[in-house]
Design a protein around this motif. Sequence first.
Motif, PDB file in Angstrom:
ATOM      1  N   PHE A   1     -26.048  -7.852 -17.609  1.00  0.00           N
ATOM      2  CA  PHE A   1     -26.683  -8.440 -18.789  1.00  0.00           C
ATOM      3  C   PHE A   1     -28.094  -7.886 -18.893  1.00  0.00           C
ATOM      4  CE2 PHE A   1     -29.238 -11.650 -20.861  1.00  0.00           C
ATOM      5  CZ  PHE A   1     -28.487 -11.888 -21.981  1.00  0.00           C
ATOM      6  N   PRO A   2     -28.615  -7.506 -20.006  1.00  0.00           N
ATOM      7  CA  PRO A   2     -28.057  -7.543 -21.365  1.00  0.00           C
ATOM      8  C   PRO A   2     -27.511  -6.205 -21.815  1.00  0.00           C
ATOM      9  CG  PRO A   2     -30.408  -7.239 -21.469  1.00  0.00           C
ATOM     10  CD  PRO A   2     -30.032  -7.102 -20.046  1.00  0.00           C
ATOM     11  N   LEU A   3     -27.031  -5.410 -20.872  1.00  0.00           N
ATOM     12  CA  LEU A   3     -26.584  -4.062 -21.248  1.00  0.00           C
ATOM     13  C   LEU A   3     -25.087  -4.019 -21.491  1.00  0.00           C
ATOM     14  CD1 LEU A   3     -28.536  -2.373 -18.336  1.00  0.00           C
ATOM     15  CD2 LEU A   3     -29.364  -2.890 -20.606  1.00  0.00           C
ATOM     16  N   ASN A   4     -24.437  -5.162 -21.503  1.00  0.00           N
ATOM     17  CA  ASN A   4     -22.981  -5.163 -21.437  1.00  0.00           C
ATOM     18  C   ASN A   4     -22.305  -5.476 -22.764  1.00  0.00           C
ATOM     19  OD1 ASN A   4     -23.717  -7.765 -21.716  1.00  0.00           O
ATOM     20  ND2 ASN A   4     -23.108  -8.401 -19.663  1.00  0.00           N
ATOM     21  N   ALA A   5     -23.014  -5.312 -23.850  1.00  0.00           N
ATOM     22  CA  ALA A   5     -22.467  -5.801 -25.113  1.00  0.00           C
ATOM     23  C   ALA A   5     -21.215  -5.058 -25.548  1.00  0.00           C
ATOM     24  CB  ALA A   5     -23.529  -5.698 -26.204  1.00  0.00           C
ATOM     25  N   TRP A   6     -21.010  -3.847 -25.031  1.00  0.00           N
ATOM     26  CA  TRP A   6     -19.823  -3.087 -25.423  1.00  0.00           C
ATOM     27  C   TRP A   6     -18.559  -3.659 -24.807  1.00  0.00           C
ATOM     28  CZ3 TRP A   6     -17.044  -1.085 -21.378  1.00  0.00           C
ATOM     29  CH2 TRP A   6     -17.694  -1.099 -20.127  1.00  0.00           C
ATOM     30  N   LEU A   7     -18.751  -4.368 -23.678  1.00  0.00           N
ATOM     31  CA  LEU A   7     -17.605  -4.653 -22.835  1.00  0.00           C
ATOM     32  C   LEU A   7     -16.556  -5.542 -23.491  1.00  0.00           C
ATOM     33  CD1 LEU A   7     -17.739  -5.136 -19.085  1.00  0.00           C
ATOM     34  CD2 LEU A   7     -16.383  -6.692 -20.432  1.00  0.00           C
ATOM     35  N   PRO A   8     -16.945  -6.681 -24.066  1.00  0.00           N
ATOM     36  CA  PRO A   8     -15.899  -7.558 -24.619  1.00  0.00           C
ATOM     37  C   PRO A   8     -15.065  -6.858 -25.677  1.00  0.00           C
ATOM     38  CG  PRO A   8     -17.994  -8.698 -24.530  1.00  0.00           C
ATOM     39  CD  PRO A   8     -18.280  -7.288 -24.183  1.00  0.00           C
ATOM     40  N   ASP A   9     -15.718  -6.093 -26.532  1.00  0.00           N
ATOM     41  CA  ASP A   9     -14.956  -5.386 -27.573  1.00  0.00           C
ATOM     42  C   ASP A   9     -14.013  -4.379 -26.947  1.00  0.00           C
ATOM     43  OD1 ASP A   9     -16.161  -6.718 -29.595  1.00  0.00           O
ATOM     44  OD2 ASP A   9     -17.855  -5.329 -29.694  1.00  0.00           O
ATOM     45  N   ALA A  10     -14.581  -3.550 -26.068  1.00  0.00           N
ATOM     46  CA  ALA A  10     -13.788  -2.463 -25.528  1.00  0.00           C
ATOM     47  C   ALA A  10     -12.618  -2.992 -24.721  1.00  0.00           C
ATOM     48  CB  ALA A  10     -14.672  -1.566 -24.663  1.00  0.00           C
ATOM     49  N   HIS A  11     -12.896  -3.952 -23.849  1.00  0.00           N
ATOM     50  CA  HIS A  11     -11.814  -4.426 -22.984  1.00  0.00           C
ATOM     51  C   HIS A  11     -10.738  -5.157 -23.746  1.00  0.00           C
ATOM     52  CE1 HIS A  11     -13.892  -4.183 -18.834  1.00  0.00           C
ATOM     53  NE2 HIS A  11     -14.152  -3.146 -19.580  1.00  0.00           N
ATOM     54  N   SER A  12     -11.139  -5.797 -24.830  1.00  0.00           N
ATOM     55  CA  SER A  12     -10.107  -6.559 -25.521  1.00  0.00           C
ATOM     56  C   SER A  12      -9.334  -5.704 -26.507  1.00  0.00           C
ATOM     57  CB  SER A  12     -10.715  -7.765 -26.231  1.00  0.00           C
ATOM     58  OG  SER A  12     -11.683  -7.320 -27.132  1.00  0.00           O
ATOM     59  N   SER A  13      -9.903  -4.569 -26.922  1.00  0.00           N
ATOM     60  CA  SER A  13      -9.171  -3.759 -27.898  1.00  0.00           C
ATOM     61  C   SER A  13      -8.338  -2.675 -27.254  1.00  0.00           C
ATOM     62  CB  SER A  13     -10.138  -3.096 -28.874  1.00  0.00           C
ATOM     63  OG  SER A  13     -11.085  -4.018 -29.286  1.00  0.00           O
ATOM     64  N   ALA A  14      -8.674  -2.338 -26.029  1.00  0.00           N
ATOM     65  CA  ALA A  14      -7.933  -1.263 -25.377  1.00  0.00           C
ATOM     66  C   ALA A  14      -6.516  -1.736 -25.061  1.00  0.00           C
ATOM     67  CB  ALA A  14      -8.649  -0.875 -24.094  1.00  0.00           C
ATOM     68  N   PRO A  15      -5.585  -0.777 -24.849  1.00  0.00           N
ATOM     69  CA  PRO A  15      -4.267  -1.181 -24.353  1.00  0.00           C
ATOM     70  C   PRO A  15      -4.447  -1.896 -23.007  1.00  0.00           C
ATOM     71  CG  PRO A  15      -4.346   1.176 -24.769  1.00  0.00           C
ATOM     72  CD  PRO A  15      -5.724   0.663 -24.982  1.00  0.00           C
ATOM     73  N   SER A  16      -3.554  -2.830 -22.705  1.00  0.00           N
ATOM     74  CA  SER A  16      -3.804  -3.682 -21.549  1.00  0.00           C
ATOM     75  C   SER A  16      -3.884  -2.897 -20.255  1.00  0.00           C
ATOM     76  CB  SER A  16      -2.716  -4.729 -21.430  1.00  0.00           C
ATOM     77  OG  SER A  16      -2.869  -5.632 -22.473  1.00  0.00           O
ATOM     78  N   SER A  17      -3.108  -1.798 -20.160  1.00  0.00           N
ATOM     79  CA  SER A  17      -3.178  -1.042 -18.914  1.00  0.00           C
ATOM     80  C   SER A  17      -4.575  -0.467 -18.750  1.00  0.00           C
ATOM     81  CB  SER A  17      -2.129   0.053 -18.913  1.00  0.00           C
ATOM     82  OG  SER A  17      -2.275   0.831 -20.075  1.00  0.00           O
TER      83      SER A  17
END
Lengths: 296, 618, 489, 192
Positions: free
Chosen positions: C220-236
Motif C-alpha cells: 500500500f499505496p502502490l497496489n491499486a492495479w492488483l484488484p483489477d488485474a487479479h479479478s479480470s485475469a483467467p483464474s489460472s
Amino acid sequence: MRILWFVLSPLMALAVGLFFLGLSRRFMARIQWRVGPPLYQPLIDILRQFTQKSVSHGPLFDLGVVLSLASSFIVVLFMPLGGTAPLSSSGGLLAVLYLMLLGPLGIALSGGEAANPNVSIGISRKLILAVGYEVPFLMIVLALMTYYGTISIGEIVAAQRESASAIASFPLVFSGIAYLLILPAMLGVRPFEVVGAAQEISSGPAAEYGGPYLALATIQHGLTMFIGISLFVNLLWGGASNPVVFFLKMLVVFAFGFWVNAAFPRLRVEQAVRYLWRWPTLIAFVGLILVATIGR
Amino acid sequence: MSLGLLLIVAFGGSLLTYLLGKVSARTRDAFAVLISLALVVMVASLYGKAFRVPFYGGFLGMPLVLRIDGLSWLFAIAASVLGCLSVVFSLGYMKGKERTSFYYSMLLLVIAAMLGVVLSGDLLSLFIFWEIMSWSTFLLISYNGGPALAAGMKYFVMSFVGSLAMLAGVLTLHGSFGTLEFTGVAAGMSSASPGYVLAILVLFGVAFGTKNAIWPFHAWLPPAHSEAPSPFSAVLSGILIKMGVYGFLLLMFVIVGLRTFLSLGVGRIEFHTVLSIIGAITILLPTFIAIFQNDAKRLLAWSTVAQAGYIILGISFGTSLSVAGGMFHFLNHAVFKALLFMVVGAVEYRTNGVRDLDSLGGLIKRMPVTFIVAVIGVCGLIGVPLTNGFVSKWLIYKTLILERSPFLAFAALFGTWGTILYSYKFLHNIFLGQLPQRYEDMERAPFTMLLPMTILSVVVVLFGVLPGIPLAVIDTIGVSFGFESLHVTPWGIASDTGALNTVNMLVAALVGLVVVWCVFRSGARSVSVGQADSYAAGAAVPRDKYQYSVRFYAPLRRMMAPYLKDFVDSFYMRLAGWVRGLGDGLRRIYTGYVGDYVMYILVFLAVLIFVQIAWSPW
Amino acid sequence: MVSPVLLLAVPLGLALCVPLVGRVSRRAAGFVPVIASLFNLVVSIRLLPTVLEEPIVANLGGFPPPFGITLFAGPVGMLLSALIALAGLVVSLYALSYIKTGPTVRYHTLYMLLLVGATGVVLTGDVFNLFVFFEILCISSYALVAYVGDRAGIEASVKYLIQGALGSALLLIGIGLLYGLFGTLNMADIAARIDSVDSVPVFVAMALIVVGLGVEAAIFPLNAWLPDAHSSAPSSISAILSGIAIQVGLYAVVRMVFTVFGASSVLLFFVFLGLLTLLIGELCAFAQNNIKRMLAYSSIGQMGLIMFALAIATTGSVTGGLFQMVSHTLSKALLFLAVGYMVYRSGSLEISSLEGMGRRMPLTSFAFTIGVFSLVGLPPFIGFPSKLLIVRSALAEQGVLLQVLIGLVLLATVIEGAYFFRVIQTVYFKKEEGQEARQDAPPMALLSMFVFVAFIVVIGVYPNLITDVLESGASELLERANYIGSVLG
Amino acid sequence: MDRNQLMKWIKAPTKMAHKYSLNAVYFCTGCGVIEVPPTITSRWDAERFGVVPTATARQANLFLITGYVSVKTLRAIIRTYEQMPEPKYTVGFGSCTINGGMYWDSYNTINQLDKYIPIDGYIAGCMPRPEAIFVAVTHLWTLIDKDMADGYKRYRKNYAAYRANQEMILGEMEWPPIFQTEVATAITEREG
C-alpha cells in the motif's frame, strides 16, 4: 421426640391452617358487619367437596394437586413449631425456599393440563406476583442468614432466643418491616388477591377444580397461610419454646395480615409488582446493606 | 488404554463415517453410534488414571502432550456420553434430511475435538483442538441455512476473537517459560509477577469466556443454539460451551494455582470477585431475557447463558464448596439442558419444525413420555429438591451466604425465580393447554429419541437423590486443586453449618405423596373428560381459540421489557456495521482511475524522499 | 553437479519451443509448461540439500564476481524457485483443461516466460538482471491479464501496464543511481560498499527501487492495479499472479532492503507499512461482493502480513514470513483454481451466485474450503503454523509496541475469517430453489487442486518438513556478511 | 337448623356437609339476580348458613336460576348445569322460571325451565325478596335430608328426553351428549 414431631407438625399445620381459613372468613365478616359462617365452615366445605363427583382432565391433573399439597406438608416438616423441626439437617432454609415453590408449581402443572385459559392467566399472575415478592423476601432471608451465619432455621431461632428477636434488633428491624409489608402478598390476600380473582378470571388456577381437587387446593391454601406466617414467627420473632406460644404469635401476625386484607381493595398485578419492588424492596435492601457492612 | 488411540478412534471415526455415508446410510448410522459408544467405553475405562504421553515430537519446536487426570476425565466422560446420546437422538431427527453424512461426521468431529481439548497436556495442543472444535462447530451451526447463517457467522467471529486472544496468551507463555506443558507453565507462573498473571488470565479469559458465553461475550449463543440442529444444540449447550469452564478451571487452579488466583487483583479489586460479579450479571440479565422469548430453543439458549453464569460464579468464588458446586452444576446443566434441547427436538420432529411457543400446546396428550422427561429436565433446571440441579445450586448458595456475599447470593437465588418463570412457560406453551386441531393425530416421539431422553432424565433424578456419586469424583478434583475436602456422603454433605441430606427429603416426599394420594383417592371418584369439556362461562369451548399462551407474561413484559435490551449484542452488531462501512469507505481509495493510481505511486515516492531529506528519520 | 543455471535455461528454451510445438499440435503445447515446471521442481528439490550446506554461486560467462552475471542460489532462492516450479506445475496442469479457447499457444508461451522471469528474480545476484527478469515477469503478466480479451481484462491490463511501467522506470532509475554511485551492479559488491543509507543519494536510490518493486509487491499505496488485474485475469493466471508474482516482487524488495542496502533503520517503517497494507487489504475484502476481487484484496492483506513479519527481522519472524509465503502461495493459488471453475459454472463473479455450489461441485467446494481454512490460519492446515510462527516471534520481542501491533494483526485475521467464512456459508448452506445437476470440475483440474490440498494438509500437520529450509533462508536474509562473503569469495 | 347437632354429623356426614355448604353458581340469568347481592352481603348475610357464591360451575353445588331465561341464556344454563359436579341442586327463582311470568308470550323466552334441566324447587314471585331465598334454602335442606333433592339423578335417568327437549329449542348443540344414554340408564339403575 423427633418421630413424634414428624406426625404432629403436619397435623398441627393442617388444623391451624384450616382454623385460619375459618377465622379469616369470620374476621372478614365481622369487619363487614356480618355474622359470618361458623369457624368450622372450611371443614364442612372440604367434606362437601370431597364427596362431590368431579371431572379429571388427565393423570397430571390429579398428580399436580397431590404434589402441591404433599410439598406443602414437607415444608411444614422443616419448620420448628415451638420445638425442633423434624427435617432440620436436610438443606435448611435454602431447601425451604425451593420447596415453597413446589406448591404453586404443582397447582400450575395440574391446572395447565386442564386446558383452561383462566387457569393459565391465574398461573401467569401467580408467577409474576411471586417474582414481585421474592425480591424483598430473598433480601430478608439473605439478611437473616448472613447475619446469623447459618442456613438452618433452627439455629436462627436458637440465636434469637439467646439475644433479642430479630425484629427488635438493630439492622434486622428493616427486614422485619419489609416482611410485614410483603406478608399479604405471600398469603395471597387483598390487595394482592390477583391470582385467584374470583370475579375476574373465575378463581384462576382453581377454575377447573371441583370435588376432591378443590378440597386439596383449599387445604393447600390453608397450609400456605400457615407457612407464610410461621416463617415470620420463626425467622423474625424468635420462634417459641412451645407450640402454644407459637400459635399465639402466629395469631397476632395473622390478624395484621387480614386487617390489611379487609382494609384495601385489590391491585392489578403490575401495580402489585410495582409496589413490591418499591417500598418493601427498598427497606429490605437497606437492611441487607446494613447487615452486609456492619454485620453482627 | 492409550490416549492416542482414543483420539485416533475419535478423529478416524469421524472421517470414516463420512466415507461410509457414500456407501450406505444404514451402515453409516450404525457405525456412528458404534464409534460414539466406543468412545464412552474407552473414556470410562480411564477412570481414576493419571498419566501423560507425548504424542508429537515437536510442532515448530513445541512438543505436544496428552494427559489425563480427574478433571479431564470428568469433562471427557460428559462429552463422550452426551455425544453418544446425541448421535442416537440424531438417528431419528436427521432421517430424511440432506447431507446427513456431513452432519454425522461433523458431530463426531466436534466430539473428538472436545475430547482432544480436555485430554491435552499442553497449551498448544489445547489450542489446536480448540480451533478444530470451533470451525467444526461453525459448520454445524450453519447447517440449517436461513437464519442459521447469521448465527454461525456471529459464533465464528466471536469465537475466533477469543481463540486468537488465547493464541496470544499461549505464545506469550511460551516466550516466557519456553514450555507449554501445564506442569511447566504452572511452575513458571508461581514466580511470575501479578501483572503478568493477570494479563494471561484476561487473554485466556476472553477465549474461555466467549466459549462459555459469559456476559458480555454471550451474544453469539442465543442465535447459535436456536438455529443449530436440535441434537447438536444439545451437545452445544450441554458440553461444548462447558469447554470454557474446563479452560477456566485449568487456568485458575492448575496453571495459576489457587492461592495466586485468589490473591490476584488490581489494588483492592480482586480478580476473582470481578469474575464472580460478571457471573452474577450473567445469571440475572439473560434469565429475564429468556422469560420473554417466544422461540423454544431461543428460550433455552438464553437459559444456557444464565446457567453458565452459575457455573462461573461458583468456580470463580473460590471456596471449596463453591468450586464443587460450580463443577457439579456444569455436569448437571450438561444433563438437563441436553435433555431439554432433545425435548424440543422431538417436538420439532413431530410438528415439522414448529418451535414457536405461541403456536404449540396440549402436546401432553400426544407425547406423554416426552412431557414427563421434560418435566424432570425442567425440575433439574429450576433446582427442585431431589433433582440434581438442587444440590449444585445449594452448594453455591450456601457458600455465598456463609462467606458473607449476600448480594451475589441474591443474584443467584433471584435468578432461580426467573428460571421458574421461563421454565413453566416452556412447559405450558408446548405441552399444556389446549391441543390444536392440527396436532390431533400426532404420533409419539420415536424410540431413538425417547431412549437418550429417558437416560438423561434418569440421571437427573439419580444425581439428585444420590448426589454423593458425582460429588465424590468432584471432591477428588477439588482436593487436587488444593481445596479442603468436603465431607461427602452418598446422599449429600455433612457439615456443621447446615447439612444436606437428600434421603430425608426423599422419604418425606414419598410418605407425603403417598398419604396425600390416599386421602385424595378416598374422595369421590372423578370422571375423565376431554379438553372440550372445560369451563368457558357456560359457552362451548371454541376450537383452537381457547388458549392463553401468547405473551404469557404480558404484565411483567410491560414493566420490564424496556430495561431488558441486550445492549451488548446491539453494540456488536453496530461494530460489525462500522467495520463494513470502514471497508466500504477504504475501498474508495481504489477509484478505478489510473491517473490517481499513478499519482499515489509518485506521491508516495516523493513523500519518502522529502521526509528523509527534511528530517532524516531513517 | 546440477547447476542452477539450468533452472533458467531449460524453461527459457522450452518457452521458445512452445510456438513450434503449437504448430504441430495445440494440445501438445499445453504439456510443455508441465514438463518445464516438473524439471524445475526436480532440479530445485535436488539442489535444496546442497544449498542448505552452502549457497551455490554460478557465474555466467566465466567472469568472477563482481564483473560477470551472477546467479546466487541460496536457501531462499531455492525455496522460492521450488515453490514457483510447484505452483507452475500445478497451475499448468489445471490450465490443460481450463484454457480451451483463445490463443492457447501464446498463453502457454507467456505463462512459461512468466515462470522464467519469476525464477530469474529469485535466483539472480545482479541488480540489472533483477530488472531484466522482473520485466519478463511483468510484461508476460500484462499480456496474460488481458488474455480473455473482454473489456474488463483489457482495461485492467492497461492499468496494470501503466503502473507497472512506471514502477519499472523508477526501478531502472534507482539502479542507474546505484551504478553511478558504486560503479557496479553486483548485489554483493554494492552491499559490501554501502556503509549506511543515511546519505541522501543512497536513500533516494533505495526509495526509487523500493517503490519500483513495491508496485509489483502490492505494498500500500502502490497496489491499486492488483484488484483489477487479479479479478479480470483467467483464474489460472490469477492463481499464479497472486501466488507467485507478487511474492516474487516482495522478495525482491526484501532482498534489496536487507541484503543490498542493509537498511535496518527503515524496518520499523516497513512494519507499519505492512500492517497498513494488511488492514486495508482485509477491510476492503470484507466489503466485497465479487469473489475474485475479494480474493485479490485478501492477497494484498497477506502481502502486508508477510511484509510485517519479514520487517520485524528476527530469525523467527523472517522464518514465519517465509513460511507465510509458502502457505499463501499454496492456499491462494488453490482458492483461485477452485473459484475458477465455480465461477465458470455459475457464470457470475458475485458471491451470491455461488449458492448451492457445495451440492453442484462437492469436490471443488471441498478444496475451496480447505484453502479458506488454511488461509485464515486454522489448524490442522498450513496457514496455522505459519501464522503461529509470526505471532510467536512478534510476541517474543520485548516491547509494548509490537504487542499492540500483533493485536491489530490478529484483528485483521478475524476480519479475514469473517469474509471467508461468509463465502463458505454461501457455498454450502444457503438453500437454493432449483436443484441443479451435479457437475464437478474436470479430473485434471481436480487433480491439480488436490495436489495443493495434499501439500496444505501434510505441511500443516508436519510443519517441521520445511522449517529447516525456512530457518536457513531466514539466516541468509538476515546475515549480509555471509552473503557478501559467499559471493565475493 | 341442625348444624350444631353432633350426632347428625356422625350419622350422615355427607348429607350434612351438602346441606351446610351450599355454594351457588354466581350466574345472573335475568333481572332476579338483583336480589342476590343483598342476600350475600351485610344486610342478610347468607354466609351464616354456608351459602356463598363461587366463581365457576366446577366448585358449586347450588344453581340459582335468577329470573327469566332467554333461549341464548338457556344454552349457557344447560352447559353450566352439566359442568357442576354431582350432587348438585337447582332452584328456580321467580315466576318466569315456572311459567314464563310476564314474558310468557315472548318469542325468545322459554316458559317452563324444567323441561330442559331438572329443578329441585321454585321460589314464586316477581320479584321474590331475599327472605324468600332463605325459605328456599331451608326447604332445600329438608329435601336433602329426605333424599328428595334428586334432580341430578333425574337428569341422568331421563337424559335422552332432556336432550331432545334442549335440541328442539336450541337446534344443533355445540357439545356432545354428556351421558351415553344406555350407560346413563345402567348407572342410574345400579345406584337405585
